[in-house]
Each structure stands twice: as structure tokens, then as C-alpha cells.
Design a protein around this motif. Structure first.
Motif, short mmCIF file in Angstrom:
data_model
loop_
_atom_site.label_atom_id
_atom_site.label_comp_id
_atom_site.label_asym_id
_atom_site.label_seq_id
_atom_site.Cartn_x
_atom_site.Cartn_y
_atom_site.Cartn_z
N VAL A 25 58.91 18.14 -9.94
CA VAL A 25 59.37 16.78 -10.23
C VAL A 25 60.89 16.76 -10.31
N TYR A 26 61.51 15.94 -9.48
CA TYR A 26 62.97 15.85 -9.42
C TYR A 26 63.52 14.79 -10.38
N GLY A 27 62.73 13.75 -10.61
CA GLY A 27 63.21 12.69 -11.46
C GLY A 27 62.32 11.46 -11.34
N VAL A 28 62.84 10.35 -11.86
CA VAL A 28 62.08 9.10 -11.88
C VAL A 28 62.95 7.99 -11.30
N VAL A 29 62.34 7.14 -10.49
CA VAL A 29 63.02 6.02 -9.84
C VAL A 29 62.17 4.76 -10.01
N PRO A 30 62.72 3.59 -9.69
CA PRO A 30 61.89 2.38 -9.71
C PRO A 30 60.76 2.49 -8.70
#
Length: 251
Positions: free
Chosen positions: A10-15
Motif C-alpha cells: 500500500v502506497y497511500g490513499v487518494v480520493p
């Protein structure tokens, strides 16, 4: 869903309405995709769970994915090495229980990017300052001038201590001056730990997109003012690494 026998990096969170650029690959060279839930999407790729993780290539792949997405949307990067068992776990362990936290953070950082300003001392200039300001250092330097390299050990140690102490004090002053000079063009400021003895300042700034040109001009003006004493380097725009609160733990 990921393939049997693989896990999710998991690299991150986006809309949730974000789009992954075609052909973007991450760790292990695997294709990057989104796992959506509500207003959010986790940015993921498949990874072999038993494989080593932590090479320079892995770190560069992580940074490449984060910065690529950050150019397209608001990206909340996770720390390097976040792995969960499956795409379902991305939802169950991250997005669902912490949905509002991530959504609020994305809203706060929308339309803003990070810039890091790194200042490096010009060695001959700052050393001259130290010798002018510290009589003991100047005296030691003069005494050691004509001695062979293997002589005056304790004097050399003392001189080194005085120089390091002086640089620490100068760094504190110069970091504060840098932050104050550029703060009017930024939303938030985050001083960072010095990477080396020649570091004059290392400060991250969160900048609104509309203020980008004004911020960059201010950096150029400060660089001109400090020319010959401190070399300034601007890194960015970047994902807002230094301005994302510590994310909820991924189990």
C-alpha cells in the motif's frame, strides 16, 4: 483482488475518483491499481509476501508511485513498507475503520504540495565566520598551521568541537531565518533534522497551488541574498510527506 499467494503493498490513499496513469508500476515491477471504498481509494500493487522488502529499488519504486499520483490528485503517502494480506484487508483494516480520518486529511491537503528547501554552507565562508567569531578557534587554527598532520592531536579535537558547536548555533539561526522568510508564502512550515554538518537549513513548506510562483520567487530572492554563504536547493513539488498526521496503524 490480488492473485493467490500474493499480498498488497500500500502506497497511500487518494480520493475515490482518482485515476492511475496507464502503465504505472510499483514494487516488484507490478502494476499499480486502486482499491475503492466510499470516498477513498487505497493505492496498491501485488507483492510476494515472502520476498525481501527494503532495497533501494523498492524505495525508489515507492517514491515514484507516490510522486506520480501526487501530480494528478491529493495523495496521502503511507510510510515505506506498508503491506497487508489482500485487497479486502485494505478496506477492512484501513479504509473502512478510518474512513473519516483519511477523508478529512485529503480535504485539508487538497490543492497543496510540499516543497523542501535545503541550504548548504559554503565551507570557506562559514569557516571564516567561525574563526572571526571565536578567538579560541582562531588561536588553535594558528597554532596548528605549521604542525605536521600527526601532531597536535588534542588541539585538533578541540578545534573540531568548537567548529561543530558553532555550526550548530548558526544552523539554528539560519533555519529560523529561512522559515520566517518563506512562511508568508506557505500554509505550514516543518523544520527537518539536519542531514550533515554542512547543512545550514532543511525546512519543508506546504504551499497552495495558487501561491506556487510567489513561493518560488521568494526562494530565488533568498538564494540571491545568501549567495556566497549558503547554497539553496528547492526540491518539489512533492507529496505532502511532512504534513500528513501519523496515519492509523495498519494491522
Amino acid at each position: 483482488m490480488n492473485e493467490p499467494g500474493t499480498a498488497c503493498y500500500v502506497y497511500g490513499v487518494v480520493p475515490a475518483d482518482a485515476v492511475v496513469p496507464e502503465g504505472l508500476t510499483g514494487t516488484d515491477g507490478n502494476e499499480v491499481s486502486l482499491v475503492r471504498h466510499g470516498e477513498l481509494a487505497g493505492v496498491v500493487s501485488e507483492i510476494m509476501p515472502e520476498g525481501p522488502l527494503g532495497t533501494r529499488e523498492d524505495l525508489l519504486a515507492h517514491e515514484h508511485v507516490v510522486e506520480t499520483l501526487a501530480k494528478e490528485t491529493t495523495m496521502l503517502p503511507l510510510r515505506f513498507g506498508a503491506v497487508v494480506t489482500s485487497a479486502d484487508a485494505v478496506v477492512d483494516e484501513m479504509l473502512a475503520p478510518h474512513h473519516d480520518w483519511f477523508a478529512d486529511a485529503i480535504a485539508d491537503l487538497a490543492g497543496r504540495m510540499e516543497y523542501t528547501i535545503l541550504g548548504t554552507y559554503v565551507e570557506e565562508t562559514v569557516l571564516r565566520e567561525v574563526l572571526e567569531e571565536r578567538p579560541e578557534a582562531r588561536r588553535l587554527r594558528e597554532n596548528l598551521r605549521d604542525l605536521p598532520e600527526d601532531a597536535g592531536y588534542y588541539e585538533r579535537v578541540r578545534l573540531g568541537e568548537l567548529v561543530v558547536q558553532a555550526l550548530e548555533e548558526k544552523r539554528e539561526v539560519d533555519t529560523e531565518e529561512l522559515a520566517q522568510a518563506l512562511a508568508p508564502y506557505a500554509v505550514a512550515v516543518a523544520p527537518r533534522e539536519a542531514a550533515g554538518e554542512d547543512t545550514a537549513a532543511d525546512v519543508a513548506f506546504l504551499v497552495d497551488d495558487k501561491d506556487q510562483r510567489r513561493f518560488e520567487r521568494a526562494v530565488d530572492e533568498l538564494g540571491h541574498e545568501w549567495s556566497g554563504r549558503i547554497r539553496l536547493r528547492m526540491i518539489g513539488p512533492l507529496a505532502p510527506y511532512d504534513f500528513v498526521p501519523s496515519p492509523p496503524e495498519v494491522d
